[in-house]
Design an enzyme around this catalytic site. Structure first.
Site, mmCIF file in Angstrom:
data_model
loop_
_atom_site.group_PDB
_atom_site.id
_atom_site.type_symbol
_atom_site.label_atom_id
_atom_site.label_comp_id
_atom_site.label_asym_id
_atom_site.label_seq_id
_atom_site.Cartn_x
_atom_site.Cartn_y
_atom_site.Cartn_z
ATOM 1 N NE ARG A 178 38.159 49.054 40.798
ATOM 2 C CZ ARG A 178 36.883 48.920 41.203
ATOM 3 N NH1 ARG A 178 36.599 48.266 42.307
ATOM 4 N NH2 ARG A 178 35.904 49.429 40.486
ATOM 5 C CE LYS A 206 39.234 43.948 48.455
ATOM 6 N NZ LYS A 206 38.299 44.628 47.550
ATOM 7 C CG HIS A 265 35.473 36.647 42.538
ATOM 8 N ND1 HIS A 265 36.533 37.185 41.857
ATOM 9 C CD2 HIS A 265 34.618 37.672 42.760
ATOM 10 C CE1 HIS A 265 36.334 38.483 41.671
ATOM 11 N NE2 HIS A 265 35.177 38.809 42.221
ATOM 12 C CD GLN A 284 28.590 48.057 41.016
ATOM 13 O OE1 GLN A 284 27.516 47.442 40.953
ATOM 14 N NE2 GLN A 284 29.616 47.584 41.680
ATOM 15 C CG PHE A 330 35.510 34.355 38.610
ATOM 16 C CD1 PHE A 330 34.710 35.418 39.016
ATOM 17 C CD2 PHE A 330 34.911 33.320 37.890
ATOM 18 C CE1 PHE A 330 33.359 35.454 38.724
ATOM 19 C CE2 PHE A 330 33.557 33.353 37.585
ATOM 20 C CZ PHE A 330 32.786 34.416 37.998
ATOM 21 C CG HIS A 331 40.050 37.424 43.146
ATOM 22 N ND1 HIS A 331 39.441 37.096 44.336
ATOM 23 C CD2 HIS A 331 39.614 38.677 42.841
ATOM 24 C CE1 HIS A 331 38.708 38.100 44.756
ATOM 25 N NE2 HIS A 331 38.778 39.081 43.858
#
Ligand code: AMP
Length: 291
Positions: A187, A149, A37, A61, A33-34
């Site tokens: 990422r 995003k 989120h 995915q 989490f950042h």
């Protein structure tokens, strides 16, 4: 906050919420989490009585040459952040729980996946829609919150919900950025300091396109050409796509209009980053939307 890893327990818990007339909000994530989120969770908290957040790094995915194995994970840190935000239930199923032996059903949206990331990541969106449909069936939410995003993902999910008559409100939420403009992403942790600097070319591209449009440029090729030049003037960058498209169909536009979508995918070193904005609106936060 309760942590659940069984689909059956999760489903029974949500059934009980529904029976007691409580609304359920879901925020699906891959964890690490950042603040982007956490912002979705805060929105979910405001909009529903019970907030479920899922953490599942969905192998289906990721393409064979992608970063599934190395995708950053920090379950302890995530649990503490989710608890602080007031998440009611953290759903953390294993891969076997989601894809038990014998699993063979998928869901695939047909048209809007034929553009942007769908071209370079051929099975990506089928993986996303299949897992999100499963999460919807397991948590039975009244609403689910997604980030703008991942604009194409939000479009694909909205289409699936509409096409399959799922009675779930999809809420799109603006992209949260670092103070220098870089869109928050799990990422970003892959980037070296030099790459982190280069990665600012994504937000600079959105601002440049916006500026050109405001000065009267409506030719998509001209705007795309200038954006590509800007990106390639930064070290370690490789363009996957720069597109200006219709914000609903995601088809290329012939003339750029206010609210055409500029979408970018750029590799910085080995890290693939995406960003987007509605042209004419790059410096504004796109308002919370009901997609
Ligand atoms: P992920 O864990 O990357 O699958 O993302 C989970 C959700 O968070 C998705 O709906 C993303 O679109 C959303 N999200 C990721 N980064 C951001 C951001 N910087 N701002 C807002 N939402 C985001």
């Amino acid at each position: 906050m309760e942590t659940i890893d069984s689909s059956e327990v999760m489903q029974k818990t949500c059934e009980a919420f529904r029976l007691s007339r409580q609304t359920i909000g879901l925020v699906p994530t891959m964890g690490f989490f950042h603040d982007g989120h956490l912002q979705l969770m805060e929105a979910g908290k405001r909009l529903a009585d019970q907030l479920v957040v899922s953490i599942f790094v969905n192998p289906f995915q990721f393409g064979p040459a992608e970063d599934y194995e190395m995708y950053p994970r920090d379950i302890e840190g995530d649990m503490s952040k989710a608890k602080d935000v007031g998440v009611d239930i953290l759903f953390c199923p294993s891969t076997e729980e989601i894809y038990p032996s014998g699993f063979q059903t998928t869901i695939a949206v047909q048209e809007v996946i034929k553009h942007l990331c769908g071209l370079s990541r051929p099975s990506h969106f089928e993986g996303v829609t299949t897992v999100v449909a499963k999460l919807f069936n397991i948590t039975m939410p009244h609403l689910a919150v997604f980030g703008q995003k991942d604009y194409q993902q939000l479009t694909v999910i909205s289409r699936m919900v509409k096409d399959l008559n799922m009675d779930i409100k999809i809420v799109g939420f603006p992209t949260l950025r670092e103070s220098d403009g870089l869109a928050m992403s799990s990422r970003n942790s892959y980037l070296s300091p030099e790459e982190r600097e280069s990665a600012l070319c994504l937000k600079k591209s959105l601002d440049l396109a916006d500026d050109l449009f405001r000065k009267g440029e409506q030719n998509p090729d001209k705007i795309i050409g200038e954006v590509e030049q800007l990106i390639l003037s930064h070290v370690s960058t490789e363009i996957e796509y720069v597109k200006i498209c219709h914000s609903a169909s995601l088809e290329d536009v012939e003339t750029v209009e206010e609210k055409s979508l500029l979408a970018l995918a750029v590799k910085v070193g080995k890290t693939r980053l995406i960003d987007n904005c509605l042209i004419g609106k790059a410096s504004e936060n796109i308002p919370e939307s009901d997609s």
